[in-house]
Design a protein around this motif. Structure first.
Motif, PDB file in Angstrom:
ATOM      1  N   PHE A 214      34.075  51.906  32.259  1.00  0.00           N
ATOM      2  CA  PHE A 214      35.707  52.060  32.617  1.00  0.00           C
ATOM      3  C   PHE A 214      36.338  51.005  33.592  1.00  0.00           C
ATOM      4  N   ARG A 218      38.546  47.644  33.509  1.00  0.00           N
ATOM      5  CA  ARG A 218      39.648  48.324  33.066  1.00  0.00           C
ATOM      6  C   ARG A 218      40.351  47.856  35.240  1.00  0.00           C
ATOM      7  N   SER A 219      39.501  48.546  35.649  1.00  0.00           N
ATOM      8  CA  SER A 219      40.324  47.472  37.266  1.00  0.00           C
ATOM      9  C   SER A 219      40.205  46.982  38.140  1.00  0.00           C
ATOM     10  N   VAL A 220      40.616  47.110  38.494  1.00  0.00           N
ATOM     11  CA  VAL A 220      41.031  45.883  40.253  1.00  0.00           C
ATOM     12  C   VAL A 220      39.505  45.998  40.846  1.00  0.00           C
ATOM     13  N   PHE A 221      39.041  46.964  40.888  1.00  0.00           N
ATOM     14  CA  PHE A 221      37.948  47.093  41.770  1.00  0.00           C
ATOM     15  C   PHE A 221      36.705  45.955  40.618  1.00  0.00           C
ATOM     16  N   TYR A 223      37.347  43.998  38.577  1.00  0.00           N
ATOM     17  CA  TYR A 223      37.584  42.626  38.730  1.00  0.00           C
ATOM     18  C   TYR A 223      37.043  41.744  39.804  1.00  0.00           C
ATOM     19  N   ARG A 226      33.554  41.436  39.668  1.00  0.00           N
ATOM     20  CA  ARG A 226      33.192  39.954  38.618  1.00  0.00           C
ATOM     21  C   ARG A 226      33.588  38.565  39.284  1.00  0.00           C
ATOM     22  N   VAL A 227      34.908  38.753  40.004  1.00  0.00           N
ATOM     23  CA  VAL A 227      35.669  37.380  40.164  1.00  0.00           C
ATOM     24  C   VAL A 227      34.680  37.092  41.052  1.00  0.00           C
ATOM     25  N   ALA A 230      31.532  35.154  39.708  1.00  0.00           N
ATOM     26  CA  ALA A 230      31.615  33.895  39.175  1.00  0.00           C
ATOM     27  C   ALA A 230      31.934  32.792  39.690  1.00  0.00           C
ATOM     28  N   GLY A 238      42.318  34.522  44.857  1.00  0.00           N
ATOM     29  CA  GLY A 238      43.250  35.289  44.639  1.00  0.00           C
ATOM     30  C   GLY A 238      43.190  37.166  45.463  1.00  0.00           C
ATOM     31  N   GLY A 239      43.067  37.171  47.195  1.00  0.00           N
ATOM     32  CA  GLY A 239      43.448  38.119  47.820  1.00  0.00           C
ATOM     33  C   GLY A 239      41.759  38.755  47.993  1.00  0.00           C
ATOM     34  N   PHE A 240      40.811  38.698  47.417  1.00  0.00           N
ATOM     35  CA  PHE A 240      39.552  39.591  47.483  1.00  0.00           C
ATOM     36  C   PHE A 240      38.431  38.694  48.498  1.00  0.00           C
TER      37      PHE A 240
END
Ligand SMILES: Nc1ncnc2c1ncn2[C@@H]1O[C@H](COP(=O)(O)OP(=O)(O)OP(=O)(O)O)[C@@H](O)[C@H]1O
Ligand SMILES: [Mg+2]
Lengths: 360, 510
Positions: A214, A218-221, A223, A226-227, A230, A238-240
């Motif tokens: 989940f 679904r979460s920003v964590f 995301y 994954r980003v 990738a 994107g600010g990570f």
């Protein structure tokens, strides 16, 4: 005739789900052939390893308790690997989780109360996290590769067990055996099905997998993980921040490995022994990849790898297969999986021997 | 004389897109042939098939009157087909010579190779020192390496896919001289570009594609840029509508003595840059690629954080120490020049790419969870408003043509209505119709009171779009002046001036 690999623009989703199954099937086929060629009953070996654990209900409880730590550790690794953070030292973090739990169990020896077990679990998670924090720190501060440091720390953790159970934590009534005393009742993981060895760790593993799934989808964590994996440059845009991601990935995977460790010591072992490190942390790497770095896939993959462990033991006694056979089957699976992955990203194209050039 | 290259009924189908639909045309020896079309019309796909990177599903390729099957780029090179891509494949840390040697199909002793390279460069007036490290070269010089590499094989056909989008006006002129000379010797050239005035200046014939189909073949010298653009789009072209005599509001973005440290080995840092953009104003920053534009964009967007909070202020509020997410919350959005892997993630869907930069400003996150419905709706709006050719919000960014991805990215940022927008190369590789739409969107945003900074190498774009203009060179920014006070030559000189002087020393006279 010549072949070459051509990159696919859009890898097939279906195929990416199908390869793990194909890898398992191919492993069974090739395993049967190879073991027949070296003089064993190959078909029998495959049947004992892959089918008996499923068809014999008596083996199911073994499956459950072997799969649980694999799933918990594999889930954590799948999250870290998504972000291209290569924590190879889950085995060490698992050991540290087990040791931290043991420490609490020994401190609270003889006490009763519901709080003992949760406190052990908490200590286990923190122990795993703390041990994973070392490679995270070295990577973010000094840019030291986490693959090497996390792997090497595993060997240090094993030495720490040997030290603790030989000296400070040694069972006073153990007749010299290097092990701790048996935990008191409050520090033991309860079984959930009476009359079996299935302990609370099994449902916990499933719940961990579901929650992780989940969070990752679904979460920003999720995301963020994954980003960063990738496209690190885009992630920064994107600010990570990369360092924060490395910390998160190491702490989550280390914490889950620690959780598996404390559940294992409080469940099946109920004391710390020299044989506590059983390579779950390394096998979980295969679990994470076989499960496509997807927590739901990891649940399935954990069960598959547990089957090979249980089946390997069966085959040892029934048809005298060497213990190493289990490892061979597991390695084949990883091999076919990685080969399949290449074919998902690239297509094999037959190139006829260049008539074009002759025409020129 | 037989045709050099003849295509008959070339067809290529991708999932959901017919990229080339029975395309037939011919290129004569010595002809400079333009391939025109909107973003996603199928130009790159077509030349990739000629160069053997992809195979057509149907149709025939004839080469000097013989049917051929081009199995791979190596086979294409053996036939005598060379190609120069928009993105170069060069190793920064190696020299020109080493790079060329690595790309050769046959092993040639380096001394012989060097003399052949010098021969080619002398013949075509390509000034370049074979022993310089690629990292120290400008984009135009890097392109020359690729051209030399192609020319070493004595090609009979040279394919160039959007070669000038990164060049200065001077570099474009030099390139055209080389191409004309090649053509005079009988080498055919297949030339893809969205810059129609260049097509008029250079090409003998133009083949126009629309949605994969060949719609027209014309003589560009008989056409105007506008008439060719309208042939590509199939309808009339709109002009930028800009209210005359606009007045600007109070200073919105103020940059005061901004400097960045050196990040990579080869990046040019920003050196003591100051400028002011008022509400409603569009400031253009001209300059040759590699003069600190990337560092400037990163420093403004927050990817590079300095140590002085007051170096960048929005409405008087210092944001110099904030990270990208916090700056976006303060109303500053940015678009870096590289779209693949920087402004967008190729493997992600467009919807997921919207989450990358719009999640906070548009409330796509609640208690740490992503509202994928909101992301999808917003992405749908970007696709519709900016006429992005994509199957939908669920298409991956990597499956879009270059120009369409750029349209999506520009749409994703402008529709967030930022109060400050910083963009680099906003219409890089975008067709004339879409470029006009993007320009209009920027103008509309400024008229709504936003301050906009456009970093670009395209002087026509800057002159049409901007109110004020400054030039960046070796990390330093010239004083900003109203754009009307500049003429093209002056900007060109400011852009190339210092750069050219430092490099003139080892150049071979053209
Ligand atoms: N490998 C691929 N898989 C799926 N679709 C593709 C692939 N390559 C191209 N396309 C699609 O084919 C169409 C033509 O793409 P192409 O890259 O040839 O366009 P183009 O004319 O070069 O555009 P641009 O001017 O934007 O570069 C586009 O709709 C694109 O999305
Ligand atoms: Mg293209």
């Amino acid at each position: 005739m010549q072949f070459r690999l051509e990159k696919r623009r859009e890898p097939s989703r279906l195929m990416s789900y199908a390869t793990p199954f194909a890898a398992v099937l191919l492993t069974m086929v090739l395993g049967a052939v190879v073991f027949s060629l070296i003089g064993y009953n190959g078909i029998g070996a495959v049947r004992e390893i892959f089918l008996t654990p499923l068809t014999n209900p008596y083996k199911w409880q073994d499956l459950g308790i072997k799969a649980a730590p694999l799933i918990i550790i594999g889930t954590g690794l799948s999250i870290a690997y998504r972000a291209n953070v290569w924590n190879i030292g889950a085995e060490g973090q698992y050991v540290m989780g087990g040791l931290a739990g043991t420490g609490i169990a020994l401190l609270t020896y003889g006490m009763t109360g519901w709080w003992v077990l949760p406190l052990m679990v908490l200590a286990g998670i923190l122990g795993g996290m703390a041990y994973a924090a070392i490679p995270a720190f070295l990577r973010t501060k000094l840019n030291v590769n986490e693959i090497l440091t996390s792997l090497m720390l595993t060997y240090a953790s094993v030495q720490l067990i040997y030290y603790l159970i030989r000296a400070p934590w040694k069972d006073p009534m153990g007749m010299g055996f290097p092990q701790t005393r048996l935990f008191s009742e409050a520090a033991r993981l309860p079984t959930i099905i009476p009359g079996t060895i299935v302990h609370l760790g099994v449902p916990i593993a499933i719940i961990v997998g579901l929650i992780a799934w989940f969070i990752m989808t679904r979460s920003v964590f999720g995301y963020r993980m994954r980003v960063v994996g990738a496209a690190p440059h885009a992630a920064r845009y994107g600010g990570f921040s990369e360092n924060k991601t490395i910390w998160l990935a190491m702490l989550v995977s280390g914490g889950l490995a620690g959780l598996a460790g404390v559940l294992e010591v409080a469940g099946p072992f109920q004391r710390m022994v020299p044989g506590f490190p059983t390579n779950y942390g390394f096998t979980a790497i295969i679990v994470a990849f076989l499960g496509r770095l997807n927590p739901l896939g990891v649940i399935l993959a954990g069960i598959v790898l547990a089957i090979t462990f249980v089946g390997g033991e069966v085959a040892q006694t029934t048809i005298g297969l060497p213990n190493a056979a289990t490892g061979i089957f597991q390695a084949m699976m990883l091999f076919f999986l990685l080969a399949g992955d290449i074919l998902i990203k690239y297509r094999l194209r037959r190139v006829s021997p260049q008539p074009s050039v002759g025409a020129a | 004389m037989p045709n050099r290259l003849e295509l008959t009924g070339i067809t290529k189908q991708f999932p959901g897109v017919l990229a080339n639909d029975h395309v037939s045309f011919a290129v004569k020896p010595g002809e400079i042939h333009a391939l025109l079309g909107e973003n996603g019309a199928g130009k790159s796909t077509l030349v990739k098939m000629i160069y053997g990177i992809m195979q057509p599903d149907a149709g025939e390729i004839r080469w000097n009157d013989e049917p051929v099957m081009v199995a791979n780029p190596k086979a294409a090179r053996k036939l005598g087909i060379g190609m120069v891509f928009q993105h170069f494949s060069l190793f920064e840390a190696l020299t020109v010579l080493e790079n060329i040697a690595l790309g050769m199909d046959a092993k040639i002793p380096s001394r012989e190779l060097e003399s052949r390279i010098r021969g080619v460069m002398e013949t075509y007036g390509l000034a370049l020192d074979p022993h310089r490290t690629v990292a120290t070269l400008s984009v135009g010089e890097r392109q020359r390496i690729e051209i030399v590499r192609a020319l070493l094989l004595n090609p009979q056909l040279l394919i160039m896919d959007e070669p000038t989008s990164v060049l200065t006006p001077q570099e474009v002129d030099q390139l055209f001289t080389v191409l004309r000379k090649l053509a005079a010797e009988g080498c055919s050239i297949l030339y893809i570009s969205h810059k129609l005035h260049e097509i008029k200046a250079l090409c003998d014939t133009a083949t126009i594609l629309r949605a994969g189909k060949l719609v027209d073949t014309c003589d560009p010298r008989q056409e105007t840029s506008r008439s060719m653009a309208e042939k590509m789009i199939g309808t009339g072209l709109k002009d930028i509508v800009k209210a005359a005599g606009r007045t600007f509001g109070p200073p919105k973005l103020v940059v005061n003595r901004l400097s960045t440290g050196k990040t990579g080995h080869f990046d040019v840092p920003v050196d003591n840059v100051s400028f002011t953009v008022r509400a409603g104003e569009i400031l253009g920053i001209a300059g040759v690629a590699g003069n600190g534009q990337n560092a400037l964009l990163d420093a403004l967007s927050g990817e590079l954080i300095g140590d002085d909070s007051e170096a960048i202020t929005i409405d008087g509020l210092g944001i110099g120490l904030l990270n990208t997410t916090e700056r976006r919350r303060q109303g500053l959005c940015a678009v870096p020049e590289e779209r693949n892997g920087h402004a967008a993630v190729g493997d992600f869907t467009l919807s997921d790419n919207s989450v990358l930069t719009a999640r906070d400003r548009l409330g796509m996150v609640m208690m740490g969870l992503i509202n994928s419905g909101a992301a999808k709706t917003y992405t749908g709006r970007v696709i519709a408003d900016f006429a992005v050719k994509a199957l939908g919000p669920a298409s991956t960014a990597g499956s879009l043509s270059g120009g369409n991805l750029q349209k999506y990215i520009m749409g994703r940022e402008t529709l967030q209505k930022p109060s400050v927008l910083v963009v680099s190369q906003p219409t890089w590789g975008v067709d004339a119709g879409a470029a006009a739409a993007i320009h209009q969107a920027l103008v509309d945003l400024s008229m709504a009171g936003s301050a906009i900074v456009v970093i670009s190498q395209d002087l026509d774009e800057l002159r049409a779009l901007c109110d004020t203009l400054a030039v960046i060179n070796m990390g330093r920014l010239s004083e900003a002046r109203p754009v009307k006070e500049f003429n093209v030559e002056e900007i060109g000189l400011l852009m190339g001036g210092v750069h050219g002087a430092t490099e003139g020393t080892d150049a071979i006279p053209a």
